[in-house]
Design a protein around this motif. Structure first.
Motif, mmCIF file in Angstrom:
data_model
loop_
_atom_site.group_PDB
_atom_site.id
_atom_site.type_symbol
_atom_site.label_atom_id
_atom_site.label_comp_id
_atom_site.label_asym_id
_atom_site.label_seq_id
_atom_site.Cartn_x
_atom_site.Cartn_y
_atom_site.Cartn_z
ATOM 1 N N ILE A 176 -26.218 -19.398 39.588
ATOM 2 C CA ILE A 176 -25.071 -18.617 39.102
ATOM 3 C C ILE A 176 -25.548 -17.319 38.475
ATOM 4 O O ILE A 176 -24.962 -16.266 38.699
ATOM 5 C CB ILE A 176 -24.200 -19.453 38.138
ATOM 6 N N ARG A 177 -26.637 -17.370 37.723
ATOM 7 C CA ARG A 177 -27.166 -16.130 37.142
ATOM 8 C C ARG A 177 -27.611 -15.160 38.246
ATOM 9 O O ARG A 177 -27.386 -13.962 38.147
ATOM 10 C CB ARG A 177 -28.328 -16.428 36.191
ATOM 11 N N GLU A 178 -28.219 -15.686 39.309
ATOM 12 C CA GLU A 178 -28.639 -14.829 40.416
ATOM 13 C C GLU A 178 -27.435 -14.284 41.176
ATOM 14 O O GLU A 178 -27.383 -13.098 41.514
ATOM 15 C CB GLU A 178 -29.548 -15.600 41.371
ATOM 16 N N MET A 179 -26.459 -15.131 41.426
ATOM 17 C CA MET A 179 -25.279 -14.731 42.194
ATOM 18 C C MET A 179 -24.476 -13.650 41.461
ATOM 19 O O MET A 179 -23.929 -12.749 42.089
ATOM 20 C CB MET A 179 -24.394 -15.976 42.423
ATOM 21 N N THR A 180 -24.441 -13.735 40.136
ATOM 22 C CA THR A 180 -23.631 -12.802 39.351
ATOM 23 C C THR A 180 -24.456 -11.671 38.732
ATOM 24 O O THR A 180 -23.904 -10.781 38.100
ATOM 25 C CB THR A 180 -22.911 -13.555 38.217
ATOM 26 N N HIS A 181 -25.769 -11.734 38.895
ATOM 27 C CA HIS A 181 -26.693 -10.741 38.328
ATOM 28 C C HIS A 181 -26.632 -10.721 36.797
ATOM 29 O O HIS A 181 -26.823 -9.673 36.177
ATOM 30 C CB HIS A 181 -26.434 -9.337 38.903
ATOM 31 N N ILE A 182 -26.362 -11.885 36.198
ATOM 32 C CA ILE A 182 -26.359 -11.996 34.735
ATOM 33 C C ILE A 182 -27.801 -12.141 34.276
ATOM 34 O O ILE A 182 -28.499 -13.063 34.688
ATOM 35 C CB ILE A 182 -25.517 -13.204 34.266
ATOM 36 N N GLU A 183 -28.231 -11.225 33.413
ATOM 37 C CA GLU A 183 -29.600 -11.265 32.920
ATOM 38 C C GLU A 183 -29.667 -11.439 31.408
ATOM 39 O O GLU A 183 -30.664 -11.908 30.886
ATOM 40 C CB GLU A 183 -30.335 -9.990 33.328
ATOM 41 N N LYS A 184 -28.612 -11.065 30.704
ATOM 42 C CA LYS A 184 -28.598 -11.169 29.245
ATOM 43 C C LYS A 184 -28.374 -12.616 28.822
ATOM 44 O O LYS A 184 -27.896 -13.439 29.592
ATOM 45 C CB LYS A 184 -27.494 -10.293 28.665
ATOM 46 N N ASP A 185 -28.702 -12.907 27.538
ATOM 47 C CA ASP A 185 -28.502 -14.256 27.021
ATOM 48 C C ASP A 185 -27.021 -14.616 26.915
ATOM 49 O O ASP A 185 -26.656 -15.776 27.002
ATOM 50 C CB ASP A 185 -29.148 -14.411 25.641
ATOM 51 N N LYS A 186 -26.179 -13.606 26.738
ATOM 52 C CA LYS A 186 -24.740 -13.856 26.626
ATOM 53 C C LYS A 186 -24.016 -12.735 27.366
ATOM 54 O O LYS A 186 -24.159 -11.570 27.024
ATOM 55 C CB LYS A 186 -24.327 -13.877 25.153
ATOM 56 N N MET A 218 -9.840 -14.789 45.300
ATOM 57 C CA MET A 218 -9.522 -14.820 43.874
ATOM 58 C C MET A 218 -10.649 -14.163 43.102
ATOM 59 O O MET A 218 -11.707 -13.883 43.654
ATOM 60 C CB MET A 218 -9.340 -16.263 43.401
ATOM 61 N N GLU A 219 -10.405 -13.951 41.850
ATOM 62 C CA GLU A 219 -11.430 -13.434 40.965
ATOM 63 C C GLU A 219 -11.724 -14.504 39.925
ATOM 64 O O GLU A 219 -10.843 -14.887 39.158
ATOM 65 C CB GLU A 219 -10.961 -12.148 40.281
ATOM 66 N N LEU A 220 -12.945 -15.011 39.940
ATOM 67 C CA LEU A 220 -13.392 -15.985 38.954
ATOM 68 C C LEU A 220 -14.055 -15.231 37.813
ATOM 69 O O LEU A 220 -14.718 -14.217 38.032
ATOM 70 C CB LEU A 220 -14.398 -16.958 39.570
ATOM 71 N N LYS A 221 -13.892 -15.716 36.608
ATOM 72 C CA LYS A 221 -14.589 -15.151 35.453
ATOM 73 C C LYS A 221 -15.762 -16.082 35.156
ATOM 74 O O LYS A 221 -15.589 -17.276 34.972
ATOM 75 C CB LYS A 221 -13.672 -15.092 34.226
ATOM 76 N N HIS A 240 -24.153 -15.956 47.063
ATOM 77 C CA HIS A 240 -22.696 -15.841 46.981
ATOM 78 C C HIS A 240 -22.058 -16.248 48.313
ATOM 79 O O HIS A 240 -21.127 -17.049 48.359
ATOM 80 C CB HIS A 240 -22.352 -14.405 46.605
ATOM 81 N N GLN A 241 -22.570 -15.720 49.403
ATOM 82 C CA GLN A 241 -22.046 -16.056 50.737
ATOM 83 C C GLN A 241 -22.269 -17.526 51.059
ATOM 84 O O GLN A 241 -21.404 -18.172 51.658
ATOM 85 C CB GLN A 241 -22.717 -15.187 51.808
ATOM 86 N N GLN A 242 -23.405 -18.068 50.672
ATOM 87 C CA GLN A 242 -23.691 -19.474 50.936
ATOM 88 C C GLN A 242 -22.709 -20.384 50.200
ATOM 89 O O GLN A 242 -22.219 -21.364 50.774
ATOM 90 C CB GLN A 242 -25.126 -19.808 50.535
ATOM 91 N N VAL A 243 -22.400 -20.066 48.939
ATOM 92 C CA VAL A 243 -21.444 -20.880 48.173
ATOM 93 C C VAL A 243 -20.054 -20.793 48.813
ATOM 94 O O VAL A 243 -19.368 -21.808 48.956
ATOM 95 C CB VAL A 243 -21.406 -20.459 46.683
ATOM 96 N N GLN A 244 -19.648 -19.603 49.215
ATOM 97 C CA GLN A 244 -18.345 -19.454 49.870
ATOM 98 C C GLN A 244 -18.300 -20.246 51.178
ATOM 99 O O GLN A 244 -17.290 -20.886 51.490
ATOM 100 C CB GLN A 244 -18.033 -17.975 50.110
ATOM 101 N N SER A 245 -19.383 -20.247 51.938
ATOM 102 C CA SER A 245 -19.447 -21.030 53.181
ATOM 103 C C SER A 245 -19.356 -22.516 52.894
ATOM 104 O O SER A 245 -18.696 -23.259 53.619
ATOM 105 C CB SER A 245 -20.744 -20.741 53.938
ATOM 106 N N LEU A 246 -20.019 -22.960 51.834
ATOM 107 C CA LEU A 246 -19.944 -24.376 51.462
ATOM 108 C C LEU A 246 -18.529 -24.758 51.033
ATOM 109 O O LEU A 246 -18.067 -25.862 51.330
ATOM 110 C CB LEU A 246 -20.957 -24.693 50.357
ATOM 111 N N PHE A 293 -14.256 -13.948 44.864
ATOM 112 C CA PHE A 293 -14.589 -15.172 45.579
ATOM 113 C C PHE A 293 -13.542 -15.443 46.637
ATOM 114 O O PHE A 293 -12.353 -15.385 46.355
ATOM 115 C CB PHE A 293 -14.648 -16.346 44.590
ATOM 116 N N GLY A 294 -13.981 -15.727 47.848
ATOM 117 C CA GLY A 294 -13.042 -16.010 48.914
ATOM 118 C C GLY A 294 -13.599 -16.997 49.913
ATOM 119 O O GLY A 294 -14.800 -17.046 50.145
#
Length: 141
Positions: A95-105, A119-122, A8-14, A112-113
């Motif tokens: 993205i799954r790692e950054m958001t901790h999404i583990e389910k199929d849906k 802002m808040e991304l969905k 997450h921090q790496q993407v924000q830095s980029l 995000f800043g």
């Protein structure tokens, strides 16, 4: 020295690094880059910058079992440069790692800043069979 910051921090830095570039031009070059997590994170940052700069409602990436990756933006239907199959899979993983999404849906909010913006991304992830779809929805401006 190994970078110990989170994805997450790496993407924000980029985002901060590439804030003054043309995101679409930079995205076009990623498919030519070697497969790496760094290329995937750079693509995510550029997609977020493109969405912000062009008042996008959402950007979706679909990775199929056949190895095709298609990216679309919704503000008007437009196809964005594909990162290629290998980097596309890395983007889904990141993205799954950054958001901790583990389910199929699953849907999650991602704070995000970068620079003086926040802002808040969905983030919505769907896995069916061998196909993956990641959608980044942007707040209304």
């Amino acid at each position: 020295m190994k970078d110990t910051s989170s994805i997450h921090q790496q993407v924000q830095s980029l985002c901060d690094c590439f804030a003054t570039t043309d995101p679409l031009k930079e995205m076009s070059n990623i498919a030519l880059a070697p497969e790496s997590q760094e290329a995937a994170l750079k693509w995510i940052a550029l997609a977020v910058l493109h969405g912000i700069n062009n008042n996008a409602e959402k950007i979706a990436l679909v990775s199929t079992k056949e190895g095709k990756v298609k990216v679309t933006a919704e503000y008007r239907t437009a196809e964005l440069p594909s990162p290629g199959a290998d980097i596309g899979k890395k983007i889904v993983e990141a993205i799954r790692e950054m958001t901790h999404i583990e389910k199929d849906k699953e849907k999650v909010a991602l704070a995000f800043g970068f620079r003086n913006n926040s802002m808040e991304l969905k983030i919505k992830a769907r896995h069916e069979g061998d196909d993956d779809k990641i959608t980044i929805s942007f707040p209304e401006t």
